[in-house]
Design an enzyme around this catalytic site. Sequence first.
Site, short mmCIF file in Angstrom:
data_model
loop_
_atom_site.label_atom_id
_atom_site.label_comp_id
_atom_site.label_asym_id
_atom_site.label_seq_id
_atom_site.Cartn_x
_atom_site.Cartn_y
_atom_site.Cartn_z
N ARG A 369 0.87 -1.19 0.00
CA ARG A 369 0.00 0.00 0.00
C ARG A 369 0.90 1.23 0.00
NH1 ARG A 369 -5.10 -1.98 1.21
NH2 ARG A 369 -5.18 -3.73 2.68
N HIS A 429 2.80 -9.62 0.62
CA HIS A 429 2.52 -8.74 1.74
C HIS A 429 3.80 -8.38 2.50
CE1 HIS A 429 0.61 -7.86 5.81
NE2 HIS A 429 -0.10 -7.10 5.00
#
Length: 683
Positions: A369, A429
């Site tokens: 992100r 991730h």
Amino acid sequence: MDMLKRAYFLNRECSWLSFNQRVLKESTREENPLLERLRFIAITCSKLDEFFMIRVAGIKHLVESGIEHRDIAGLSPEEQMHAISRQAHRQYRAVYRCLALVLKELRAHGIRFVQPEELAGERALWLADLFEREIYPVVTPMALDPAHPFPFLASRSLNLAVKLRHTGEDAEKLAIVPVPAPVLDRLWKLPGETTFLFLEDILRFFAARFFTGWEIVQAGAFRLTRDADLDIRDDVEDLLAEVEKSLEKRRKGAAVRLEVAADFPADLSDFLKEQLAIEDMDIYRAKGPLGAAFFTAFANLAGFDRLRYPRFLPHPAEEIGARGDLWAALAEGDILVHHPFDSFAIVEKFIARAAVDERVLAIKQTLYRVAGDSPIIAALEAAAKNGKQVTVLMEVKARFDEENNILMARRLEEAGCHVIYGILGLKTHSKITMVIRREDAGLRRYCHIATGNYNGSTAKIYTDIGLFTADTLTGVDASAFFNFLSGFSDPPVWNRLAVAPLTLRERITEGIEQEIAHAKSGRRGRIVAKMNSLLDRFIIAKLYEASAAGVEIDLIVRGICVLRPGLKDVSENIRVRSIVGRFLEHSRIFTFYNDGKEDVFISSADWMPRNLNNRIELMAPVRQKAHKKRLLALLATYLADNTRAYLMRSDGSYRRVHTPKGERPRAAQEELMQAVVSTISRD
């Protein structure tokens, strides 16, 4: 003894709602500034939106499929839906009770929310003029009749349902009036005042302007939430195209929740229920403005700093400040940072310096992100334009950040970076950056490994740990890791790093088994682990085994926890606490006593099946004695918190910790902030 019995586990969704309730509870704490209390309500509502769009939608799919399926606690999809509905409705009602109290207190500070009917004289004239100039031209009402079927309404859109009767006739018609937020402001401020009107209330008040010759019989606001989960197939040839196609499907997902105003007419809600193919349990009545998540931005209202937390300035990374140049500092030893108490600027500077350093040959990074105005993206673009080899794995399946990540990835490609768009079947991730630099003694690899995202915005409000290192074996592992991501390289034997889904589960299990062995031999067994969620049944079963063997276990779990502490002969030695405060607890730290040697790790992964089985994650050891000591002291601070902590009971409920009589109040985050203030004062 079977430690995998379903009776030893809690339902995931109810545990998640319990966490959201703890967040909401912060809005009732008078020691929190008033606008921050409002922000906690907004966060609760935002998270509820996501819960319905993803979790409730998924369970509805299971119900509709008719597949025999039991969750970790033994509940069928139907049983889960009813349990969730009961808890979610209670929470929804609590949200609006809390909101009513906060809005009432805001009035004492001159911040008021009024209905159009309350305005008179010049204020009423101002509103009428505003409607004609700014609002009326933008709004397009939609009639409902055989020639105009029920329209598609986007998820989280706000609308008015209007019942009409033509002048002189008895027959009634229906229409939908979209509330055009965010095209128009949701709140409108009266000139010279801190008095606000909601856009939907203005539209309801002037609704007759859209239906000349018709009488408004009834009108009410409603808000729709749709299924937003993406279904990415594992056999696609173009992952980016598949994600973009799925994003379009998300916008048209099935309805999973209908929110209506408290006074919304019953016959209109019945009509919407039929049109949207939902059930009574899916309808939520709000005694206040729908979609209260928008108050997150309102909490930043200018001129009211006194109603917010005092501004907190993070400390420049202490070790860098003391040791000067970044490369020279890392050559001397690792650097550990704790955000937001240590400034995230050190991470941005690490990449920015690498981008312009003539000796740097390559930069490799994973991104999950990123902020839209990220200086890290700008630095990577500059590095590529400066002729360096830049490789970025941009995870385009990061939920609700897919579109932004695709945009950022294309920017990087245009600058000359090599971009990998994730890996089929797995989300990347992990949080790692590697810089390869030519030095007098040869090439050297500098790495940054973290528990949180490369996002300067969230780094101001999330707690995360970052480790900088020039350790040779870590660099070897990092090279192998990026080769694993970008090509067809077989996984190597790892030196320092544990990687999911390859070795991370095994490494965690080894740590627990090590403590079991020590406890059984009469030595001390001790585990302290901090994470966001605990859901993996096999890890939990191993923790139960450790507890039964006499290992003392303290778990600091912010959100979901399906482990049940305090069960006789199963988890009597396990304690679970959750910390909710000004910052979102996000760091993952795992420690195993190891007969006094203290094995300490940081990780991007929670102990959940998705992290250990279906994501690419990293766990790195903290090797330097001073850094181990710092993290162990940090965990001790969290365990000593007696004002912001909640202790979990065996039934999954939580009780707030109260300061014992005679003890001083302790709040972990406040102590960490005060330490920064004291350090800056000394400097």
